[in-house]
Design a protein around this motif. Structure first.
Motif: not given
Length: 440
Positions: A190-202
């Motif tokens: 796996y390689q990241l092609g976007t931002s992990l900020e898209l992961v919701p916190t709740t």
């Protein structure tokens, strides 16, 4: 003669008594008083001098004192008949000589000589050396204040890391993930092609509340499905109804239906036919509770000629687990052959904190995820997935006989090239922070 005789008759006059000690003390006090007056006068005269400075002369102070012992007091006899004559008192105390004090002479003062004006020479401008000024030389008398040492930078403590939120249901049971995956061997990086900020916190966790059916409600349901039989209560809240063609089993958490034929023709019905038949059967049961959402064919059983239709409630979706939902198998001609329903009467939501995004990413790279991919064209193989999409999905947690929850997952989606074919891959990672390790 008479007078002489009278005098003789009286006898001689007694002698005068010696000068007593009390009289001597009085005389000494008077002398001391006068001496004090003299000293005070000298001091006053000395203070009146304008110069205020005196030198002590070579004169020495001398004082003569007489013997003031028991001096005798004598009287000269006089005629008592002469009233104008008073007796004369003579003391034996010698005269006191006044004490001589040194003379204070003012000290000589020096008078400075008047200043003598000397002619001032005017220097030649060409030979005059430049003098230091405030602009080109420091002032020798200036006091340089020490500069304060620069303050050492203070490292600010990192802000405390808040633990993710725990919802109303407390610590949750492990989530249930499908087992088997694609059913084929697949090795992925796996390689990241976007931002992990898209992961919701709740995310929202749902607690399923299940209905409780009565005998009459089960009888009505069976009649709507065309089952002609008596309702049999098998336990508290558990019922069954059957006839020669079909059977029905009802509990608070599961409803199951089966036709006697248990199969159909070899031809699998179309998706439209299968979905319409599934909706008709579900509506006939009269199942209430949460609103139904969508339906689609999720599998095709070619050997038995059946299409498997999944029905989901309006929320939460997408859901990997069959709960809440319905799985209905439809044969050719739109006949429902089998059905399995888990349909809560209500879903109660509570917000939970999600696992930090970086931890979820590491879990994915370590293979701790359920992977879904269509390998029908590529076949098994290996490849690198470039993650471009991040979203939320759901699965079930816990047991309906205790407490059952619908919990969120984080989905990492992207495309990989496998054996020359472009394949879209979805990887599901358990996301709730306060829950057990996943099952499956």
């Amino acid at each position: 003669m008479r007078d002489s005789q009278r005098m003789g008759d009286r006898g001689p006059r007694p002698q005068a008594r010696p000068f007593g000690s009390s009289g001597l003390a009085a005389m000494l006090a008077i002398g001391v008083f006068f001496v004090a007056l003299v000293v005070a006068g000298v001091l006053v005269l000395g203070d009146d001098d304008d110069s205020g400075e005196f030198a002590l002369s070579d004169a020495t102070a001398t004082a003569t004192t007489g013997d003031v012992g028991n001096a005798l007091v004598t009287t000269t006899p006089t005629s008592l008949s002469d009233p104008g004559v008073s007796p004369t008192l003579t003391t034996g105390v010698p005269a006191v000589t006044p004490r001589t004090f040194p003379t204070l002479t003012p000290a000589p003062t020096s008078t400075p000589d008047p200043a003598i004006d000397e002619p001032t020479s005017i220097p030649d401008p060409e030979n005059v050396e430049p003098t230091a000024t405030a602009n080109n030389a420091p002032d020798d008398d200036a006091t340089l204040e020490p500069e304060d040492d620069p303050a050492e930078p203070v490292e600010e403590a990192p802000p405390p890391v808040e633990e993710p939120l725990t919802g109303e249901f407390g610590f949750l049971p492990p989530p249930q993930l499908p087992s088997g995956g694609t059913g084929q061997s697949l090795t992925l990086n796996y390689q990241l092609g976007t931002s992990l900020e898209l992961v919701p916190t709740t995310g929202t966790v749902y607690l399923a509340e299940w209905p409780s059916y009565t005998t009459d409600e089960v009888a009505t349901m069976a009649a709507n499905l065309g089952i002609d039989g008596d309702v049999v209560e098998q336990g508290a809240g558990v019922f069954s109804v059957s006839d020669d063609d079909s059977s029905l089993f009802v509990s608070s958490t599961i409803i199951e239906y089966g036709a006697a034929s248990a199969g159909g023709e070899d031809t699998v019905p179309s998706a439209d036919v299968a979905v319409d038949a599934a909706w008709s059967w579900f509506s006939a049961t009269g199942i209430g509770g949460i609103a139904a959402g969508s339906a689609e064919v999720i599998a095709r059983e070619e050997d038995s000629g059946l299409a498997v239709v999944a029905l989901w409630p309006e929320y939460p979706v997408p859901n990997l687990a069959p709960t809440p939902g319905a799985r209905i198998k439809v044969s050719a001609g739109g006949v429902v052959e089998e059905a399995h329903v888990e349909w809560p009467v209500n879903l109660v939501g509570s917000e939970y904190g999600m696992t930090p995004a970086l931890d979820l990413w590491e879990a994915l790279r370590n293979g701790q995820a359920f992977v879904s991919a269509d390998l029908s064209e590529s076949g098994p193989g290996s490849g690198t997935v470039t993650i471009t999409d991040i979203s939320i999905a759901y699965t079930v947690s816990g047991s309906p006989y205790d407490a059952q929850y619908i919990v969120p997952l984080v989905v990492f989606g992207g495309t990989a090239t496998i054996n020359g074919s472009s394949v879209y891959v979805s990887a599901y990672v358990p996301a709730v922070y306060h829950q057990g390790n996943p099952l499956g």
